[in-house]
Design a protein around this motif. Structure first.
Motif, PDB file in Angstrom:
ATOM      1  N   UNK A 182       0.837  -1.188   0.000  1.00 42.08           N
ATOM      2  CA  UNK A 182       0.000   0.000   0.000  1.00 42.08           C
ATOM      3  C   UNK A 182       0.880   1.248   0.000  1.00 42.08           C
ATOM      4  N   UNK A 183       0.569   2.230  -0.858  1.00 40.89           N
ATOM      5  CA  UNK A 183       1.329   3.485  -0.826  1.00 40.89           C
ATOM      6  C   UNK A 183       0.937   4.371   0.351  1.00 40.89           C
ATOM      7  N   UNK A 184      -0.162   4.034   1.053  1.00 39.88           N
ATOM      8  CA  UNK A 184      -0.652   4.848   2.157  1.00 39.88           C
ATOM      9  C   UNK A 184      -0.210   4.283   3.504  1.00 39.88           C
ATOM     10  N   UNK A 185       0.058   5.168   4.426  1.00 37.95           N
ATOM     11  CA  UNK A 185       0.396   4.743   5.778  1.00 37.95           C
ATOM     12  C   UNK A 185      -0.860   4.313   6.531  1.00 37.95           C
ATOM     13  N   UNK A 186      -0.708   3.325   7.382  1.00 37.47           N
ATOM     14  CA  UNK A 186      -1.823   2.844   8.198  1.00 37.47           C
ATOM     15  C   UNK A 186      -2.237   3.914   9.195  1.00 37.47           C
ATOM     16  N   UNK A 187      -3.540   4.142   9.303  1.00 31.81           N
ATOM     17  CA  UNK A 187      -4.058   5.102  10.260  1.00 31.81           C
ATOM     18  C   UNK A 187      -4.469   4.390  11.544  1.00 31.81           C
ATOM     19  N   UNK A 188      -3.967   4.856  12.670  1.00 30.41           N
ATOM     20  CA  UNK A 188      -4.318   4.308  13.976  1.00 30.41           C
ATOM     21  C   UNK A 188      -5.291   5.274  14.651  1.00 30.41           C
ATOM     22  N   UNK A 189      -6.609   5.028  14.535  1.00 32.41           N
ATOM     23  CA  UNK A 189      -7.604   6.006  14.997  1.00 32.41           C
ATOM     24  C   UNK A 189      -7.581   6.264  16.497  1.00 32.41           C
ATOM     25  N   UNK A 190      -7.219   5.279  17.297  1.00 39.72           N
ATOM     26  CA  UNK A 190      -7.267   5.457  18.742  1.00 39.72           C
ATOM     27  C   UNK A 190      -6.174   6.398  19.242  1.00 39.72           C
ATOM     28  N   UNK A 191      -5.073   6.457  18.517  1.00 34.98           N
ATOM     29  CA  UNK A 191      -3.969   7.318  18.938  1.00 34.98           C
ATOM     30  C   UNK A 191      -3.779   8.513  18.010  1.00 34.98           C
ATOM     31  N   UNK A 192      -4.606   8.583  16.968  1.00 37.63           N
ATOM     32  CA  UNK A 192      -4.554   9.689  16.012  1.00 37.63           C
ATOM     33  C   UNK A 192      -3.159   9.857  15.423  1.00 37.63           C
ATOM     34  N   UNK A 193      -2.510   8.725  15.154  1.00 38.91           N
ATOM     35  CA  UNK A 193      -1.187   8.799  14.534  1.00 38.91           C
ATOM     36  C   UNK A 193      -1.176   7.965  13.259  1.00 38.91           C
ATOM     37  N   UNK A 194      -0.231   8.232  12.400  1.00 40.59           N
ATOM     38  CA  UNK A 194      -0.075   7.468  11.166  1.00 40.59           C
ATOM     39  C   UNK A 194       1.143   6.568  11.311  1.00 40.59           C
TER      40      UNK A 194
END
Length: 329
Positions: A182-194
Motif C-alpha cells: 500500500x502506498x498509504x500509511x496505516x491510520x491508527x484512529x485510537x492514537x490519532x497517529x499514522x
C-alpha cells in the motif's frame, strides 16, 4: 432513377464494408452459498454459515495486443440472517474490490483484496482456511499479525489490504511471484497517529505432484509474519504441512504454529484430517480435526466436520461438530 440506383448501391457497399471489430468483454456472477447446523466450541448450538458465503461480480475486456482490463467486486454475507458479514464494522465489498490490467507481464490490480500471503496460503490446509469448525489454519496461522490492525472501522482485518497494489507474475518453470503493498500509511484512529506502510510477498511453486510456498508479510504497524508450506499429491491422496511465525512489533510477543493435513478421495467422498500445534510464550495449544465432503455434483457438496481445541490452560478448549451444505455458482 439513376441517382436512386447509385444511392442504393452506395448504401449496400457501406453495409458490406468491413466494420471495426468490437472489443470482446465478459461479466460473470459467481460465489458460494453455505449453511449448516453445528455445536460451537463453547457448547452452543447454532445454525448459520460454517464456510462463509460470498457473492462476486467479475469481468474483463479485451483491449487488444494481449492486454485485458479486469475488475472484481465481492461481498461476504451470512445466509442464515441475510445480513452482510459483521455488518456495521466491515465494508460492503469486504472480500474484494479491484480494477486492473492483465497481459504477458502478469496481472496488476488496485483496490482492496487479499494480501500476497493470504491469497495463496489456503492451498495448504485441507479446508482451504475456510471452515470455522475444523480448519487448523483458521485458528493458528498468522495469529498475531493482522494485515491491517484498524481497517474495519478501527477493528483488525486478517487477510485483506485496503488502498493496495497487487501483482501476480506469469509462471516460469512452475514458479510464480505474488506481491502486494500500500502506498498509504496505516491510520491508527485510537492514537490519532499514522504508522508505516504494509507489504507482502509470496513465492509459489506448483507441479502435478508437488506444491510449495514461502511468504513474508509486514503490516503497517510493524508486525511481521513468515510462512512456509508444502503439499505432495499421490494418486487419490494428498499430504501437506505448514509453518508460521508471527510476532508483534511493539512487544516481545510471538507465536509459532505447525500444521499437518491430509485428504483422500474415495469416489464422490473426500476424507480430511488436520492437526495444529501452536506455541505462544509459555503456552502450547493443540488442534485436532476430521471431516468428510460428499459431492452431489461439481457445484453442490454435503459435508461433516469435527474439531477439538486442547489449550494448555483450558481457556477456549472444547469440541465443535456440525453438518452443512455448500453450493458454488
Amino acid at each position: 432513377m439513376r441517382h436512386r440506383h447509385w444511392l442504393s448501391l452506395g448504401c449496400l457497399t457501406a453495409l458490406l464494408s468491413p466494420l471495426p471489430a468490437a472489443a470482446q468483454s465478459h461479466v460473470s456472477i459467481n460465489g458460494l452459498v453455505d449453511v449448516g447446523i453445528y455445536r460451537g466450541f463453547d457448547g452452543t448450538a447454532q445454525a448459520g454459515t460454517i464456510q462463509r458465503s460470498n457473492l462476486a461480480i467479475a469481468g474483463w475486456e479485451d483491449l487488444g495486443g494481449g492486454l485485458k482490463a479486469t475488475f472484481r467486486l465481492s461481498a461476504r454475507f451470512d445466509i442464515d440472517t441475510g445480513r452482510m458479514e459483521d455488518q456495521g464494522s466491515k465494508p460492503f465489498w469486504h472480500d474484494e474490490s479491484t480494477v486492473g490490467l492483465q497481459g504477458g507481464f502478469g496481472h496488476l490490480r488496485m483496490g482492496r483484496a487479499l494480501s500476497a500471503m493470504w491469497s495463496q496460503d489456503w492451498k495448504f490446509d485441507p479446508w482451504a482456511n475456510f471452515n470455522r469448525i475444523s480448519s487448523p489454519a483458521w485458528y493458528q496461522w498468522h495469529y498475531l499479525t493482522p494485515t491491517d490492525r484498524y481497517s474495519n472501522n478501527g477493528a483488525a482485518e486478517y487477510g485483506r489490504m485496503a488502498n493496495g497494489l497487487f501483482y501476480d507474475s506469469p509462471t516460469f518453470g512452475g514458479f510464480t511471484l505474488h506481491l502486494s503493498a500500500s502506498p498509504e500509511r496505516t491510520e491508527a484512529p485510537l492514537t490519532l497517529r499514522r504508522e508505516g506502510r504494509g507489504y507482502s510477498a509470496s513465492l509459489n511453486y506448483d507441479s502435478d505432484s508437488l506444491s510449495g510456498m514461502l511468504a513474508f508479510e509486514r503490516n503497517g504497524s510493524g508486525d511481521r509474519d513468515t510462512f512456509a508450506a508444502a503439499k505432495y499429491r499421490f494418486g487419490a491422496a494428498a499430504v501437506m504441512a505448514a509453518w508460521d511465525y508471527s510476532r508483534v512489533a511493539q512487544t516481545a510477543l510471538s507465536a509459532k504454529a505447525v500444521t499437518l493435513g491430509a485428504t483422500y478421495q474415495v469416489g464422490a467422498t473426500t476424507l480430511k484430517a488436520g492437526y495444529g500445534r501452536q506455541t505462544m510464550q509459555e503456552q502450547t495449544n493443540h488442534f485436532y480435526s476430521l471431516g468428510a465432503d460428499y459431492a452431489l455434483s461439481k457445484r453442490s457438496t454435503l459435508y461433516a466436520s469435527i474439531g477439538r481445541k486442547s489449550y494448555e490452560y483450558g481457556v477456549d478448549s472444547g469440541t465443535s461438530f456440525g453438518v452443512g451444505m455448500a453450493h458454488a455458482f
